[in-house]
Design a protein around this motif. Structure first.
Motif, PDB file in Angstrom:
ATOM      1  N   PRO A 101       0.861  -1.187   0.000  1.00 30.31           N
ATOM      2  CA  PRO A 101       0.000   0.000   0.000  1.00 30.31           C
ATOM      3  C   PRO A 101       0.900   1.241   0.000  1.00 30.31           C
ATOM      4  CG  PRO A 101      -0.661  -1.564   1.706  1.00 30.31           C
ATOM      5  CD  PRO A 101       0.669  -2.024   1.203  1.00 30.31           C
ATOM      6  N   PRO A 102       0.584   2.255  -0.781  1.00 30.48           N
ATOM      7  CA  PRO A 102       1.480   3.422  -0.847  1.00 30.48           C
ATOM      8  C   PRO A 102       1.449   4.294   0.396  1.00 30.48           C
ATOM      9  CG  PRO A 102      -0.474   3.793  -2.158  1.00 30.48           C
ATOM     10  CD  PRO A 102      -0.547   2.364  -1.693  1.00 30.48           C
ATOM     11  N   GLY A 103       0.407   4.144   1.226  1.00 27.44           N
ATOM     12  CA  GLY A 103       0.321   4.975   2.423  1.00 27.44           C
ATOM     13  C   GLY A 103       0.178   6.448   2.057  1.00 27.44           C
ATOM     14  N   SER A 104       0.729   7.305   2.888  1.00 25.52           N
ATOM     15  CA  SER A 104       0.568   8.754   2.693  1.00 25.52           C
ATOM     16  C   SER A 104       1.290   9.279   1.453  1.00 25.52           C
ATOM     17  CB  SER A 104       1.075   9.504   3.932  1.00 25.52           C
ATOM     18  OG  SER A 104       0.253   9.213   5.046  1.00 25.52           O
ATOM     19  N   SER A 105       2.174   8.477   0.872  1.00 28.94           N
ATOM     20  CA  SER A 105       2.833   8.922  -0.367  1.00 28.94           C
ATOM     21  C   SER A 105       1.828   9.064  -1.506  1.00 28.94           C
ATOM     22  CB  SER A 105       3.934   7.940  -0.761  1.00 28.94           C
ATOM     23  OG  SER A 105       3.390   6.692  -1.173  1.00 28.94           O
ATOM     24  N   PHE A 106       0.619   8.517  -1.309  1.00 24.70           N
ATOM     25  CA  PHE A 106      -0.441   8.569  -2.321  1.00 24.70           C
ATOM     26  C   PHE A 106      -1.203   9.895  -2.279  1.00 24.70           C
ATOM     27  CE2 PHE A 106      -4.797   7.435  -3.780  1.00 24.70           C
ATOM     28  CZ  PHE A 106      -4.478   6.898  -5.026  1.00 24.70           C
ATOM     29  N   LYS A 107      -1.093  10.638  -1.183  1.00 23.56           N
ATOM     30  CA  LYS A 107      -1.905  11.843  -0.984  1.00 23.56           C
ATOM     31  C   LYS A 107      -1.702  12.923  -2.046  1.00 23.56           C
ATOM     32  CE  LYS A 107      -2.350  11.069   3.996  1.00 23.56           C
ATOM     33  NZ  LYS A 107      -1.866  11.430   5.341  1.00 23.56           N
ATOM     34  N   PRO A 108      -0.465  13.220  -2.489  1.00 24.25           N
ATOM     35  CA  PRO A 108      -0.313  14.214  -3.560  1.00 24.25           C
ATOM     36  C   PRO A 108      -1.072  13.839  -4.832  1.00 24.25           C
ATOM     37  CG  PRO A 108       1.785  13.835  -2.494  1.00 24.25           C
ATOM     38  CD  PRO A 108       0.848  12.809  -1.949  1.00 24.25           C
ATOM     39  N   LEU A 109      -1.106  12.559  -5.183  1.00 24.41           N
ATOM     40  CA  LEU A 109      -1.822  12.116  -6.372  1.00 24.41           C
ATOM     41  C   LEU A 109      -3.317  12.360  -6.209  1.00 24.41           C
ATOM     42  CD1 LEU A 109      -1.122   8.810  -8.305  1.00 24.41           C
ATOM     43  CD2 LEU A 109      -3.433   9.585  -7.936  1.00 24.41           C
ATOM     44  N   ASP A 110      -3.860  12.033  -5.033  1.00 25.29           N
ATOM     45  CA  ASP A 110      -5.275  12.268  -4.765  1.00 25.29           C
ATOM     46  C   ASP A 110      -5.596  13.766  -4.830  1.00 25.29           C
ATOM     47  OD1 ASP A 110      -7.314  10.507  -4.585  1.00 25.29           O
ATOM     48  OD2 ASP A 110      -7.134  10.131  -2.438  1.00 25.29           O
ATOM     49  N   GLY A 111      -4.686  14.585  -4.314  1.00 26.97           N
ATOM     50  CA  GLY A 111      -4.883  16.035  -4.366  1.00 26.97           C
ATOM     51  C   GLY A 111      -4.906  16.551  -5.794  1.00 26.97           C
ATOM     52  N   LEU A 112      -4.033  16.015  -6.661  1.00 25.33           N
ATOM     53  CA  LEU A 112      -3.989  16.439  -8.062  1.00 25.33           C
ATOM     54  C   LEU A 112      -5.291  16.099  -8.786  1.00 25.33           C
ATOM     55  CD1 LEU A 112      -0.326  15.372  -8.918  1.00 25.33           C
ATOM     56  CD2 LEU A 112      -1.226  17.714  -8.974  1.00 25.33           C
ATOM     57  N   ILE A 113      -5.820  14.908  -8.546  1.00 27.18           N
ATOM     58  CA  ILE A 113      -7.076  14.504  -9.191  1.00 27.18           C
ATOM     59  C   ILE A 113      -8.218  15.406  -8.732  1.00 27.18           C
ATOM     60  CG2 ILE A 113      -8.782  12.651  -9.361  1.00 27.18           C
ATOM     61  CD1 ILE A 113      -6.465  10.649  -9.203  1.00 27.18           C
ATOM     62  N   ALA A 114      -8.247  15.719  -7.426  1.00 23.93           N
ATOM     63  CA  ALA A 114      -9.310  16.582  -6.893  1.00 23.93           C
ATOM     64  C   ALA A 114      -9.218  17.996  -7.471  1.00 23.93           C
ATOM     65  CB  ALA A 114      -9.222  16.623  -5.368  1.00 23.93           C
ATOM     66  N   LEU A 115      -8.005  18.513  -7.637  1.00 22.22           N
ATOM     67  CA  LEU A 115      -7.830  19.831  -8.245  1.00 22.22           C
ATOM     68  C   LEU A 115      -8.312  19.834  -9.694  1.00 22.22           C
ATOM     69  CD1 LEU A 115      -4.275  20.703  -6.868  1.00 22.22           C
ATOM     70  CD2 LEU A 115      -6.390  21.948  -6.332  1.00 22.22           C
ATOM     71  N   GLN A 116      -7.937  18.803 -10.442  1.00 24.16           N
ATOM     72  CA  GLN A 116      -8.326  18.707 -11.848  1.00 24.16           C
ATOM     73  C   GLN A 116      -9.851  18.601 -11.995  1.00 24.16           C
ATOM     74  OE1 GLN A 116      -6.307  18.878 -14.578  1.00 24.16           O
ATOM     75  NE2 GLN A 116      -8.092  18.704 -15.921  1.00 24.16           N
ATOM     76  N   GLU A 117     -10.487  17.906 -11.077  1.00 22.72           N
ATOM     77  CA  GLU A 117     -11.946  17.715 -11.140  1.00 22.72           C
ATOM     78  C   GLU A 117     -12.720  18.915 -10.585  1.00 22.72           C
ATOM     79  OE1 GLU A 117     -13.660  14.792 -12.456  1.00 22.72           O
ATOM     80  OE2 GLU A 117     -11.640  14.864 -13.323  1.00 22.72           O
ATOM     81  N   GLY A 118     -11.998  19.884 -10.027  1.00 22.44           N
ATOM     82  CA  GLY A 118     -12.670  21.055  -9.471  1.00 22.44           C
ATOM     83  C   GLY A 118     -13.322  20.800  -8.125  1.00 22.44           C
ATOM     84  N   ILE A 119     -12.964  19.706  -7.476  1.00 23.97           N
ATOM     85  CA  ILE A 119     -13.532  19.368  -6.167  1.00 23.97           C
ATOM     86  C   ILE A 119     -13.000  20.311  -5.098  1.00 23.97           C
ATOM     87  CG2 ILE A 119     -13.694  17.558  -4.401  1.00 23.97           C
ATOM     88  CD1 ILE A 119     -15.311  16.998  -6.930  1.00 23.97           C
ATOM     89  N   ILE A 120     -11.716  20.680  -5.207  1.00 22.45           N
ATOM     90  CA  ILE A 120     -11.089  21.615  -4.274  1.00 22.45           C
ATOM     91  C   ILE A 120     -10.280  22.633  -5.059  1.00 22.45           C
ATOM     92  CG2 ILE A 120     -10.941  19.950  -2.373  1.00 22.45           C
ATOM     93  CD1 ILE A 120      -7.919  19.622  -3.120  1.00 22.45           C
TER      94      ILE A 120
END
Length: 672
Positions: free
Chosen positions: A310-329
């Motif tokens: 499991p990538p653990g917290s190293s995955f968080k930047p990727l999740d943030g990028l997807i949310a930015l692209q989708e306009g969620i945040i």
């Protein structure tokens, strides 16, 4: 007269019968049975295979990683063997009489008339005294030169792989190219580039007389073909970085993968524990392989591409990028962190009380609460009832980063990792009975997510490039012309606009400058990274750190995983910083004692089934144990007696108190 004619027909019939028998026999000898043709042929000719040297493999600076060593195979033609001193012959080639008999019997079964291997890989030193006596004393035996692999720096075993004898399946698949006794790449680059490395075999035809004495080339070499050496490979590995990585991972389980973001070239490919690749060459290869295969720490496992974490917290930047692209945040979006996130009846803990938190702070402090809120909004963007299609869409966006899909690096047996589908949760929770709170662990890189270390390093290369990556590869060029595959020069876009990388990279820089990986900071080098503490159900958590440096015009992206290392800042982050500084500066400025502490640390967990050794008690230990036991029994009896006495006293006191209480109670009218 009649008798004369009868005798004539009889005699004629006899001659015709004899002629037919002779013709049939000649037909059988010349057409049906090739034994006599082979005998005649081998009485005149002997074909010697000229094995080519396998292509050498070099690092990116053309320093040799693997070379060739001259050895000899002792061949035997059973039909030509004459009486000789068997014990002396066995002594010279280093086998016993029983072993010799077994090998000779196997050669006879293969073919009495064709040469086959009796003993493999005799060294030059071993062959020297045998060479002088072979032709006169040991008829029917001869030596066939060939090469085996040797590894001057004993490094990069999993990248290089090893060679071994071709099995029946490989021989059949080759369409007749390989024969029993031939060598073929079994793993690593040796397997992937077998057709390039093996070269082309040559054939020499020699004339021999009835005494098996060589008389020179047959037909002046008109039918000979020259061997063509294999092509050399220039790898992308930096041998200096590779050796340092393996040294830092001594007595640790895990992996290091470093990539050059501008090219996709893999700079370091460390799998730990590793092994000396020289063990997989030479006459003891089989025995050495058996020992390595039984090792509980699995040194043969190619962790950079085969281990799933499991990538653990190293995955968080990727999740943030997807949310930015989708306009969620937006970068300014905030959530309040009270030290946890409540997902239905389940609470996801956060390491800190972060309070009001935006994206940059959430990455720097690794705030679980923030990213749980982000993931919840992502999954419910189309409404809770459409979570299945939303999850599929999210999975596709994650896959574009090379996460959960094969990157097709030039090595066999690569795993693709795992990003769950809705069907997985249907089976786990029931059809349409799960929501974002059911899968909230995905928000922080836990749960069902599985990635390889290569995939984690590739994500960092993608962030370093602000939205694209080149296919990771281990071979820079093939042959003297340095041919490069076009697929390695094609940009692969991940579908995130460049503008959204700025706030994420700001947070990653803060991680190293004053966040969770501050101890990995390198003076004078701006490194952006992310720590991860990966939950492990079988022991202590895994330590993870991913990073790239420098921030502008990045030269290296890296992922480090140390199993059972605990926090990402404890082990993975320092190891990554040493490698990054070595690659960019050529040296490590941190105190030598600090580096040696990492090198000398032993984080290997006890092997499965291990129990601490039980020390046998001496006579003195037995007496002491008996004395302690007696004292313990006396103390126990004394304590028990005191407890009984106190209990009795307590009961008596309680009875007296009750009597007094009853005595002072006022009389009721009914009593009067």
């Amino acid at each position: 007269m009649n008798n004369y004619f009868e005798r004539r027909y009889v005699i004629t019939g006899i001659f015709i019968t004899i002629a037919v028998i002779l013709l049939a026999r000649l037909f059988y000898i010349q057409i049906v049975d090739d034994r006599y043709a082979m005998l005649a042929k081998y009485n005149v000719q002997r074909k010697i295979i000229d094995f080519p040297a396998r292509g050498v493999i070099l690092d990116r600076n053309e320093k040799p990683l693997v070379q060739n060593l001259q050895v000899y195979d002792i061949m035997v033609t059973p039909k030509e063997v004459q009486p000789f001193d068997t014990l002396e012959f066995c002594r010279l080639i280093g086998i016993d009489k029983a072993g010799f008999d077994k090998r000779l019997d196997k050669a006879r079964k293969y073919s009495p008339y064709r040469a086959s291997i009796l003993e493999k890989q005799i060294s030059v030193q071993q062959y020297a005294p045998l060479q002088e006596r072979m032709q006169d004393e040991f008829k029917g035996f001869f030596a066939q030169p060939r090469t085996i692999r040797t590894y001057p720096d004993s490094t990069a075993a999993h990248f290089l792989g090893y060679i071994g004898e071709a099995n029946d399946a490989a021989i059949q698949k080759s369409g007749g190219y390989y024969r029993p006794g031939d060598y073929i790449g079994i793993s690593g680059v040796e397997k992937s580039f077998e057709s390039v490395l093996r070269g082309q075999r040559g054939i020499k035809t020699l004339m021999v007389d009835s005494r098996n004495t060589q008389k020179g080339s047959f037909a002046n070499g008109a039918f000979d073909t020259a061997a063509v050496a294999g092509e050399r490979l220039i790898s992308s590995l930096d041998i200096r970085l590779q050796k340092l990585g393996e040294k830092l991972m001594t007595n640790k389980i895990g992996s290091i993968v470093a990539i050059e973001p501008a090219t996709g070239e893999i700079l370091a490919f460390v799998s730990s524990p590793s092994y000396d690749p020289n063990l997989m060459a030479g006459r003891q290869r089989g025995n050495n392989y058996a020992k390595l295969a039984k090792d509980p720490y699995k040194p043969l496992l190619d962790r950079p591409i085969q281990a799933g974490y499991p990538p653990g917290s190293s995955f968080k930047p990727l999740d943030g990028l997807i949310a930015l692209q989708e306009g969620i945040i937006t970068p300014q979006t905030t959530f309040f962190c009270p030290h946890f996130y409540q997902a239905g009846n389940r609470r996801v803990k956060c390491e800190h009380f972060d309070g009001v938190t935006d994206l940059r702070k959430a990455i720097a402090q690794s705030c679980n609460t923030y990213f749980c809120y982000v993931f919840d909004k992502l999954m419910n963007a189309k409404g809770p009832k459409n979570i299945r299609t939303t999850l599929v869409d999210w999975k596709e966006k994650v896959n574009k980063f090379g996460f959960g899909t094969k990157l097709d690096v030039e090595l066999p047996y690569e795993r693709k990792g795992y990003v769950p589908k809705p069907e997985f949760y249907d089976k786990a929770f029931g059809n349409k009975r799960w929501r974002s709170s059911s899968i909230i662990s995905l928000a922080i890189g836990q749960g069902e997510l599985q990635s390889t270390p290569l995939q984690l390093a590739n994500i960092e290369a993608t962030i370093a490039n602000r939205g694209f990556y080149y296919k990771p590869h281990l071979i820079k060029a093939i042959g003297d012309k340095k041919i490069t595959k076009t697929e390695y020069t094609t940009k692969i876009n991940v579908g995130i606009d460049t503008v959204y990388f700025q706030p994420v990279i700001d947070g990653m820089q803060d991680v190293v400058d004053h966040g969770t990986a501050v101890q990995a900071r390198i003076p004078g080098i701006t490194m952006c990274g992310k720590t991860g503490t990966v939950q492990n159900n079988h022991g202590k958590n895994h330590s993870v750190f991913v990073a790239f440096a420098p921030r502008n015009n990045p030269k290296i992206a890296i992922a480090v995983i140390v199993e059972n290392g605990g926090y990402g800042s404890s082990w993975a982050a320092p190891i990554a910083s040493y490698l990054v500084e070595t690659y960019l500066r050529g040296t490590i400025t941190k105190p030598k004692a600090e580096v040696n502490y990492i090198i000398n640390a032993n984080l290997l967990p006890p092997p499965p089934g291990w129990k601490p050794p039980v020390r046998k008690l001496s006579h003195k230990d037995s007496l002491r144990r008996d004395s302690i036991r007696k004292d313990s029994i006396k103390k126990l009896k004394s304590d028990t007696a005191k407890r009984i006495e106190l209990k009795s006293a307590g009961k008596k006191k309680a009875t007296d108190s009750t009597s007094k209480l009853l005595a002072y109670q006022p009389k009721r009218k009914e009593d009067e």
